[in-house]
Design an enzyme around this catalytic site. Structure first.
Site, PDB file in Angstrom:
ATOM      1  N   GLY A  42      37.990  43.506  49.530  1.00 49.67           N
ATOM      2  CA  GLY A  42      38.674  44.638  48.900  1.00 49.67           C
ATOM      3  C   GLY A  42      37.860  45.921  48.887  1.00 49.67           C
ATOM      4  CB  VAL A  43      34.559  46.922  50.122  1.00 51.12           C
ATOM      5  CG1 VAL A  43      33.741  48.208  50.175  1.00 51.12           C
ATOM      6  CG2 VAL A  43      33.963  45.934  49.133  1.00 51.12           C
ATOM      7  CG  HIS A  95      36.037  33.164  52.941  1.00 56.92           C
ATOM      8  ND1 HIS A  95      34.922  33.172  53.754  1.00 56.92           N
ATOM      9  CD2 HIS A  95      35.790  32.263  51.969  1.00 56.92           C
ATOM     10  CE1 HIS A  95      34.038  32.299  53.298  1.00 56.92           C
ATOM     11  NE2 HIS A  95      34.542  31.739  52.210  1.00 56.92           N
ATOM     12  CB  SER A 131      32.873  36.375  50.092  1.00 56.93           C
ATOM     13  OG  SER A 131      33.875  36.456  51.079  1.00 56.93           O
ATOM     14  CG  ASP A 174      32.935  39.843  51.925  1.00 54.50           C
ATOM     15  OD1 ASP A 174      33.597  39.170  51.117  1.00 54.50           O
ATOM     16  OD2 ASP A 174      32.628  39.426  53.053  1.00 54.50           O
TER      17      ASP A 174
END
Ligand SMILES: Cc1cc2nc3c(=O)[nH]c(=O)nc-3n(C[C@H](O)[C@H](O)[C@H](O)COP(=O)(O)O)c2cc1C
Length: 211
Positions: free
Chosen positions: A135-136, A102, A100, A133
């Site tokens: 940009g999903v 963030h 991540s 996680d």
């Protein structure tokens, strides 16, 4: 003490949020909301004050070992972007790592998490879980991350929550689920286990194919 947080958009948006609130809620409610936040000071905004009291810049790998020793719950470290850190996390005894950045809200030029997922998965070699996680936004993003070896994919549901409460959260999850199922169907994958590395093509694949 060094600071490890400066969220420019959050600071900016909070000001805009207050201006918006002025038009929407009674003064009494607005004052109550402001009271919940740390006070503004000459050092910066309430958001900065909140960050500086919430995020401890002295946190280090030994704290993970300590956390490990005081709980039987799974410990996951979020924010891994380098192979070296993935190895340190494993050494510190974590159960999983979350690749991540963030949401890329803190440091310009952080790599997109999907671009480094595979090398992290490779170095971890199945010893602990790898999650991702960042940009999903669509089911296709979930599909790509699964194909590159992530075991779970994070997507903040707070925007859905803010827009439509519980229904909004459900809608975000349903949307991703439907899009993932459609991607799987079109890609010939009846189950999650059928999604393999061969279903995606990365920049490095392209470069290799040119050699
Ligand atoms: C408003 C907001 C607050 C966040 N606060 C934190 C936080 O306190 N700690 C953290 O590790 N990540 C925080 N994040 C990052 C998310 O947990 C997550 O890693 C990120 O949003 C994923 O990227 P995406 O927004 O592109 O999906 C925050 C994200 C948003 C949008």
């Amino acid at each position: 003490m060094l600071s490890n947080s400066k969220r420019e958009d959050a600071i900016q948006n909070l000001y805009e949020f207050f201006v918006h609130c002025m038009g929407l809620v009674s003064k009494k409610r607005l004052l109550f909301f402001i009271w919940l936040l740390p006070p503004f000071s000459s050092e910066g905004s309430g958001v900065e004050a909140f960050d500086s009291t919430t995020f401890d810049a002295s946190l280090n790998w030994k704290d993970i070992e300590w956390l490990r020793s005081v709980t039987k719950l799974p410990v996951l470290v979020k924010g891994i972007l380098k192979r070296e850190d993935a190895l340190k996390a494993i050494e510190a005894g974590v159960d999983g790592i979350v690749v991540s950045n963030h949401g890329d809200r803190q440091l310009d030029y952080s790599p997109a998490t999907i671009t480094i997922l595979e090398e992290i998965v490779h170095i971890v070699g199945g010893r602990v879980s790898v999650l991702l996680d960042g940009g999903v936004g669509r089911g296709t993003d979930v599909f790509k991350a699964l194909a590159l070896g992530s075991q779970a994919i994070g997507r903040p549901v707070v925007y859905g929550l803010a827009a439509k409460g519980e229904d909004g959260v459900r809608k975000v999850i349903e949307m991703l689920k439907n899009e993932l199922e459609l991607t799987m169907a079109i890609s010939g994958c009846p189950t999650i286990d059928d999604i393999t590395r061969n279903h995606v093509r990365t920049v490095s694949d392209r470069l290799k194919s040119m050699l």
